[in-house]
Write a protein that holds these residues in place. Sequence first.
Motif, PDB file in Angstrom:
ATOM      1  N   VAL A 154     -37.529   5.048 -14.638  1.00  4.78           N
ATOM      2  CA  VAL A 154     -38.304   3.276 -14.787  1.00  4.78           C
ATOM      3  C   VAL A 154     -38.729   3.705 -16.371  1.00  4.78           C
ATOM      4  O   VAL A 154     -39.489   4.660 -16.533  1.00  4.78           O
ATOM      5  CB  VAL A 154     -38.856   2.187 -13.950  1.00  4.78           C
ATOM      6  N   ILE A 155     -38.597   2.496 -16.987  1.00  3.23           N
ATOM      7  CA  ILE A 155     -39.285   2.311 -18.330  1.00  3.23           C
ATOM      8  C   ILE A 155     -40.190   1.337 -18.430  1.00  3.23           C
ATOM      9  O   ILE A 155     -39.467   0.171 -18.066  1.00  3.23           O
ATOM     10  CB  ILE A 155     -38.402   2.563 -19.450  1.00  3.23           C
ATOM     11  N   GLY A 156     -41.308   1.268 -18.319  1.00  5.79           N
ATOM     12  CA  GLY A 156     -42.078   0.055 -18.502  1.00  5.79           C
ATOM     13  C   GLY A 156     -43.494  -0.180 -19.773  1.00  5.79           C
ATOM     14  O   GLY A 156     -43.339   0.705 -20.085  1.00  5.79           O
ATOM     15  N   ARG A 157     -43.362  -1.055 -19.196  1.00  4.31           N
ATOM     16  CA  ARG A 157     -44.879  -1.366 -20.734  1.00  4.31           C
ATOM     17  C   ARG A 157     -45.847  -2.607 -20.051  1.00  4.31           C
ATOM     18  O   ARG A 157     -44.991  -2.851 -19.162  1.00  4.31           O
ATOM     19  CB  ARG A 157     -43.914  -2.255 -21.743  1.00  4.31           C
ATOM     20  N   ILE A 158     -47.141  -2.223 -20.850  1.00  6.58           N
ATOM     21  CA  ILE A 158     -47.718  -2.376 -20.516  1.00  6.58           C
ATOM     22  C   ILE A 158     -49.236  -3.170 -22.253  1.00  6.58           C
ATOM     23  O   ILE A 158     -49.359  -2.415 -22.356  1.00  6.58           O
ATOM     24  CB  ILE A 158     -49.174  -2.455 -19.712  1.00  6.58           C
ATOM     25  N   ASP A 159     -49.569  -4.685 -21.979  1.00  9.71           N
ATOM     26  CA  ASP A 159     -50.289  -4.712 -23.401  1.00  9.71           C
ATOM     27  C   ASP A 159     -50.922  -3.591 -23.308  1.00  9.71           C
ATOM     28  O   ASP A 159     -52.127  -4.013 -21.878  1.00  9.71           O
ATOM     29  CB  ASP A 159     -49.950  -6.515 -23.440  1.00  9.71           C
ATOM     30  N   SER A 160     -52.123  -4.022 -24.090  1.00 10.68           N
ATOM     31  CA  SER A 160     -53.628  -3.437 -24.037  1.00 10.68           C
ATOM     32  C   SER A 160     -54.760  -4.174 -23.499  1.00 10.68           C
ATOM     33  O   SER A 160     -55.484  -3.849 -23.138  1.00 10.68           O
ATOM     34  CB  SER A 160     -54.221  -2.937 -25.789  1.00 10.68           C
TER      35      SER A 160
END
Length: 565
Positions: A154-160
Amino acid sequence: MPLVRHLSRRSARLPVAALLAASCALALPIAADAASVREFPAPATPKGIAVGPDGNLWFTEPGAGRIGRMTPAGTATDFPASSPQNVAPAPTQPSRITAAPDGNLWFSDALGGIGRIRTDGSVVRPALPSPGGTDGIAVGSDGAIWYTKPASNVIGRIDSTFEGNAEYQLDGNRQPGDMVSGPDGALWFVEPASNSIGRITTAGQVSHFPIPTANADPRAIAIGPDGQLWFTERAGRRISQITTAGAITELPLPGTSTQPGELVAGPDGALWFTELAAGRNSIGRMTVQGAASRYPLPGSGTSPDVTRRPDGSLWYTRTSNTIGRVTPVASPTAGQQVTLEPMEQTNVMLKQPGARSWTSLPQEGMNVAVGTEIDTRKSHVRVTAAIGTGTPLTKTADFYDGRFKVVQPARADAQVDLVLTGQLMNCTPKRAARRTTTVRGTSANPGLGAPAVNGSLHPEAAVVSGRATARTAAIARRPTVSRATAKKPPKRKGRRLWGNGKGRFRTRGRRAAATVRGTNWLVEDTCGKSTLVRVREGTVLVEDFERRRTAIVNAGQRYVAKIRR
């Protein structure tokens, strides 16, 4: 203390270079790019490392479940990697770490999730859409924090702000690892299981590019000094470039045991990389054209990660519970300049040729001109010099507890002389030293005492006897001083210099010089117009200028060269 072993008169007439030919073979240095290396203790075994917004070095400690912080001076502390909001925090194993534009640092965790740590050490662990350990972590061109999950592909992202969470499932078994934001605005990452390099846009579009070498085991990816993407191949023993179009150029590393790990763009326009192979104990360097070399590190232990501070210094983690600093410097040139590095965080003072005042040696070290005077009476300095003209090889030794001038000729076999300088300390004034006491027809000099015999180990001792009373003899030995200056002098007298190292280094006093043969030794000019050479470890070759002879001095021995009367 045992006597020294003297060489024969015949051998004493031979050039010193000939006498040292065999001994130099014991200390042959290896070719390496010039650099200054220092290591500092870490609270626990470190792994990932990054430069924080506060200018300090921040690193992960997987085994301890903590995040460490180290100042550029080498002072370290660490903080728990778990969030204090958790009543019963889950075990943590922080892995990689990166600085973000929000003024914080973010880290991945092999046991699950990611974390944010402020420069005050406070930690927050945001919730992710799915469980699983994370590895690669990077700031995307969209300002979000991006991460990889190897086990779940999995590749993921999250805002600061902990919003905008999203995860993207990769096809097949790829086990995505290290990640970096590319020059095209996309995120690039290594895929060891599929032997490829992956790319994902901030919109979630994924591409994969196979590596030409089979089973290359890509480990790390970074932006090189040329602005292009570079990655390491641990099993392939290569450092390779990949364009934003996916074209890969592989550059092999010399040797069969090398295993490149992490890499970073150096201040010298080259790539610097860590070595993961056991026993290599070095930091590697490769130009973008493929010319590779390595710099040996002290002690043992592999180096999991490396980063670069704005001042150009390179910092690496090491499994020997240390954080190291490498400062690339121009190679020393025989007869022109040597490289100096302060040791043990001490303040080394120096005065370069033509200068009127003394200045402090920078903690990262620097090159200085031959002829520079160095004061290590309260410090410790490492000297690196070229072996000679026409070769990149260097030699290194440490010196301390003395003041000296560096002298080296410009020739193929260029010995470095460390010549003692400064006045003799706390010695009897000349007026008092010349005072004599006559007893029973004998004239004795209480200040100097009896001379050493044939440059042997006999201590100097005054002989006072005769018709005069003991009181008269005591007065004769007493130097004349005013009440204002009548203070008890310190025990140390004369001037001295300790040396520790290998290679063609020679410490030189008034009456004698000692050439290192792999040892720890002292040269001291005494108040009694003599030069003392003492060896703690190894062996030195002593040149007695007064008697025009040479002597071998081994560990536990000393030699006194006295003025001939």
